[in-house]
Design a protein around this motif. Structure first.
Motif, short mmCIF file in Angstrom:
data_model
loop_
_atom_site.label_atom_id
_atom_site.label_comp_id
_atom_site.label_asym_id
_atom_site.label_seq_id
_atom_site.Cartn_x
_atom_site.Cartn_y
_atom_site.Cartn_z
N TRP A 183 -12.97 -22.81 8.60
CA TRP A 183 -14.08 -22.67 9.42
C TRP A 183 -14.11 -23.85 10.13
O TRP A 183 -14.54 -24.02 11.23
CB TRP A 183 -15.15 -22.32 8.50
CG TRP A 183 -16.38 -21.97 9.29
CD1 TRP A 183 -16.86 -20.83 9.55
CD2 TRP A 183 -17.48 -22.90 9.95
NE1 TRP A 183 -18.07 -20.74 10.00
CE2 TRP A 183 -18.34 -21.93 10.31
CE3 TRP A 183 -17.29 -24.19 10.03
CZ2 TRP A 183 -19.45 -22.48 11.41
CZ3 TRP A 183 -18.62 -24.52 10.70
CH2 TRP A 183 -19.57 -23.95 11.29
N LEU A 184 -14.05 -25.08 9.39
CA LEU A 184 -14.00 -26.35 9.96
C LEU A 184 -13.19 -26.63 10.91
O LEU A 184 -13.45 -27.24 12.06
CB LEU A 184 -14.05 -27.42 9.05
CG LEU A 184 -13.94 -29.14 9.48
CD1 LEU A 184 -15.32 -29.30 10.06
CD2 LEU A 184 -13.52 -30.21 8.17
N TRP A 185 -11.82 -26.38 10.82
CA TRP A 185 -10.89 -26.57 11.62
C TRP A 185 -10.80 -25.89 12.88
O TRP A 185 -10.57 -26.17 14.06
CB TRP A 185 -9.49 -26.52 11.03
CG TRP A 185 -8.46 -27.32 11.68
CD1 TRP A 185 -7.45 -26.91 12.70
CD2 TRP A 185 -8.17 -28.85 11.79
NE1 TRP A 185 -6.48 -27.95 12.78
CE2 TRP A 185 -7.22 -29.24 12.22
CE3 TRP A 185 -9.12 -29.75 11.13
CZ2 TRP A 185 -6.93 -30.55 12.76
CZ3 TRP A 185 -8.68 -30.99 11.17
CH2 TRP A 185 -7.44 -31.47 11.86
N ALA A 186 -11.55 -24.61 12.89
CA ALA A 186 -11.80 -23.90 13.99
C ALA A 186 -12.86 -24.28 14.85
O ALA A 186 -13.04 -23.77 16.03
CB ALA A 186 -11.82 -22.32 13.77
N HIS A 187 -13.77 -25.30 14.38
CA HIS A 187 -14.92 -25.60 15.25
C HIS A 187 -14.76 -26.56 16.22
O HIS A 187 -14.22 -27.72 15.74
CB HIS A 187 -16.11 -26.12 14.09
CG HIS A 187 -17.32 -25.87 14.67
ND1 HIS A 187 -17.94 -26.82 15.69
CD2 HIS A 187 -18.45 -25.04 14.41
CE1 HIS A 187 -19.26 -26.47 15.90
NE2 HIS A 187 -19.36 -25.48 15.13
N PRO A 188 -15.00 -26.44 17.50
CA PRO A 188 -14.73 -27.30 18.45
C PRO A 188 -15.51 -29.02 18.43
O PRO A 188 -15.09 -29.69 19.11
CB PRO A 188 -15.11 -26.50 19.69
CG PRO A 188 -16.07 -25.53 19.32
CD PRO A 188 -15.74 -25.08 17.96
N LEU A 189 -16.48 -28.62 17.71
CA LEU A 189 -17.47 -29.94 17.63
C LEU A 189 -17.14 -30.78 16.33
O LEU A 189 -16.91 -31.89 16.11
CB LEU A 189 -18.83 -29.58 17.75
CG LEU A 189 -19.71 -30.86 17.54
CD1 LEU A 189 -19.47 -31.96 18.59
CD2 LEU A 189 -21.16 -30.38 17.61
N LEU A 190 -17.11 -29.70 15.17
CA LEU A 190 -17.11 -30.64 13.88
C LEU A 190 -15.80 -31.23 13.49
O LEU A 190 -15.53 -32.00 12.62
CB LEU A 190 -17.74 -29.50 12.90
CG LEU A 190 -18.93 -29.14 12.76
CD1 LEU A 190 -19.45 -28.21 11.54
CD2 LEU A 190 -19.93 -30.28 13.02
N ARG A 191 -14.68 -30.27 14.09
CA ARG A 191 -13.33 -30.80 13.80
C ARG A 191 -13.31 -32.29 14.36
O ARG A 191 -12.87 -33.43 13.76
CB ARG A 191 -12.48 -29.92 14.47
CG ARG A 191 -10.85 -30.41 14.04
CD ARG A 191 -9.68 -29.63 14.63
NE ARG A 191 -9.64 -29.63 16.18
CZ ARG A 191 -10.27 -28.33 16.93
NH1 ARG A 191 -10.61 -27.41 16.29
NH2 ARG A 191 -10.26 -28.62 18.05
N PRO A 192 -13.50 -32.60 15.65
CA PRO A 192 -13.36 -33.87 16.34
C PRO A 192 -14.17 -34.83 15.40
O PRO A 192 -13.97 -36.19 15.25
CB PRO A 192 -13.57 -33.92 17.68
CG PRO A 192 -14.13 -32.53 17.83
CD PRO A 192 -13.53 -31.43 16.65
#
Length: 440
Positions: A236-245
């Protein structure tokens, strides 16, 4: 069947003039427990490195103390997130604060009997670190249920401001004073503070289990393996375009911060010429800016925008690390540390509130733990690398140059991070979004 989370006191809508929403009724109890816990943390976090420095002057062994305190973030963050989503979050915090009180009390007795050694300090620090992972991760994921989604930035600002006051302004100077009386006294005080936090959390009413209604049939959450739960949070985290960076940015910044934090006590003693109280005051001055950051983060982010607010910390970091690498003035170093405190808290208020609102409640513990694994798991790595770097440089160039090198490296890397943050975070990618979603 997993019990649903209790319904929190509804937070009022923001007023028309944009003033922040007040937190709910249960917040004062959580706030009081956090205050007690942070006061104890401020005292013991000064005492640990100072006590280690009385036993050895080896930079690597001093850095290893910080590694022991932070290593559990690397080893235990992911299981801690699963437990926070499976168990009653209030009882997790009560139990772990009680465990912290017991560990610190045992250490206080050992120090009073002059039975402490470096291995004993490492073991106690490691045990405290495991308890801290559970308490800190759970404290963030319980907050939305206590205050409501609209009150998160206000509540986070208040919690972080209070943390700075009790940890930096009160706890650290008090720890320095207590060290002057007895090496055991700061640990005895810290044990009492942790016990008080556990008692205060018992007064928080309600049941605080994650809402598992989206996980499938009743009981399905309990039948899932811990590995499957962890994998879901990671995906879920790695797919999120904001939370990952955001997580990657935090990891690199904390890595650099850890390189300077690991040798801070030696830097203060040998480069700046400070004693125990002076060291405590130096670490406390960062709270001046941090307090302002906590109080005014909401207004600053509205005034200049969230993207510029995040960039502000990188600009401050570059300047602060450069001063640490070049200056020998405790006053100048203290001044830039104060400004850095403002930027750190501003970053934290924005990013913690984003996580608490963007991550669905059923995943909040797990995704938050993955995020913090990346951010905090880098800290022991940076501390260990710092100790090795200082040892290497002092053997070839000299002791003072070795103690300044981590600051120089951190300044260069932080400058490079400015380009990454500018590329990934704009006002369009940082929306004022407050609705939970099951999909990133």
């Amino acid at each position: 069947m997993t019990e649903s989370i209790s319904t929190p006191t509804p937070a009022r809508d923001p007023s028309a003039d944009g003033r922040p929403t007040p937190p709910g009724r249960g917040f004062p109890r959580l706030w009081a427990a956090s205050t007690a816990s942070n006061l104890g943390d401020g005292i013991t976090m000064i005492a640990f490195p100072w006590l280690a420095a009385t036993l050895t002057g080896d930079a690597f062994l001093i850095a290893a103390m910080g590694v022991a305190l932070r290593l559990p973030w690397l080893l235990f963050s992911l299981p801690a997130g699963v437990l926070a989503d499976r168990l009653d979050r209030r009882w997790v915090m009560v139990t772990m604060n009680a465990a912290r009180a017991l560990i610190i009390c045992v250490l206080a007795v050992l120090v009073a009997l002059d039975a402490h050694t470096l291995p004993v300090l490492y073991l106690c620090a490691l045990a405290l670190g495991f308890a801290e992972v559970m308490v800190d991760n759970t404290a963030q994921v319980i907050l939305p249920a206590v205050v409501g989604k609209e009150g998160l930035e206000t509540a986070n600002g208040r919690l972080m401001s209070t943390q700075i006051v009790t940890d930096d302004f009160v706890g650290r100077p008090l720890g320095g004073l207590l060290l002057g009386v007895s090496l055991a006294l700061p640990f005895a005080f810290g044990a009492g503070a942790a016990a008080l936090a556990a008692v205060l959390l018992l007064t928080l009413r309600g049941t605080y289990r994650a809402d598992a209604s989206a996980d499938g049939p009743p009981g399905s959450a309990q039948r899932r393996s811990m590995r499957a739960d962890i994998a879901e949070g990671v995906r879920w985290l790695w797919a999120h375009p904001l939370l990952r960076p955001l997580a990657i940015s935090l990891a690199i910044m904390n890595l650099m911060g850890a390189t300077t934090l690991a040798i801070q006590v030696l830097y203060a003693r040998e480069v700046l010429g400070l004693g125990a109280l002076g060291f405590a005051l130096l670490t406390a001055v960062g709270g001046i800016g941090g307090l302002l950051g906590g109080l005014f983060a909401h207004r600053v982010s509205r005034l200049i925008g969230r993207a510029r607010s995040l960039m502000l910390l990188l600009v401050i970091d570059v300047a602060a690390y450069a001063v640490g690498a070049l200056s020998s003035s405790a006053y100048l170093v203290g001044a830039v540390m104060s400004v850095t405190g403002f930027g750190v808290v501003l970053w934290n208020v924005i990013t913690v509130s984003l996580r608490q609102t963007l991550i669905p409640d059923r995943l909040l513990g797990r995704v938050n733990s993955v995020y913090r694994l990346l951010g905090w798991g880098c800290i022991p790595v940076g501390m260990a690398a710092s100790g090795a770097l200082v040892t290497l440089v002092e053997q070839t160039v000299g002791r003072e140059a070795g103690l300044r090198t981590p600051f120089a490296v951190a300044a260069v890397v932080s400058f490079g991070m400015m380009f990454y943050v500018r590329r990934h975070f704009t006002e369009r990618t940082l929306p004022a979004r407050t609705a939970w979603s099951d999909k990133p």
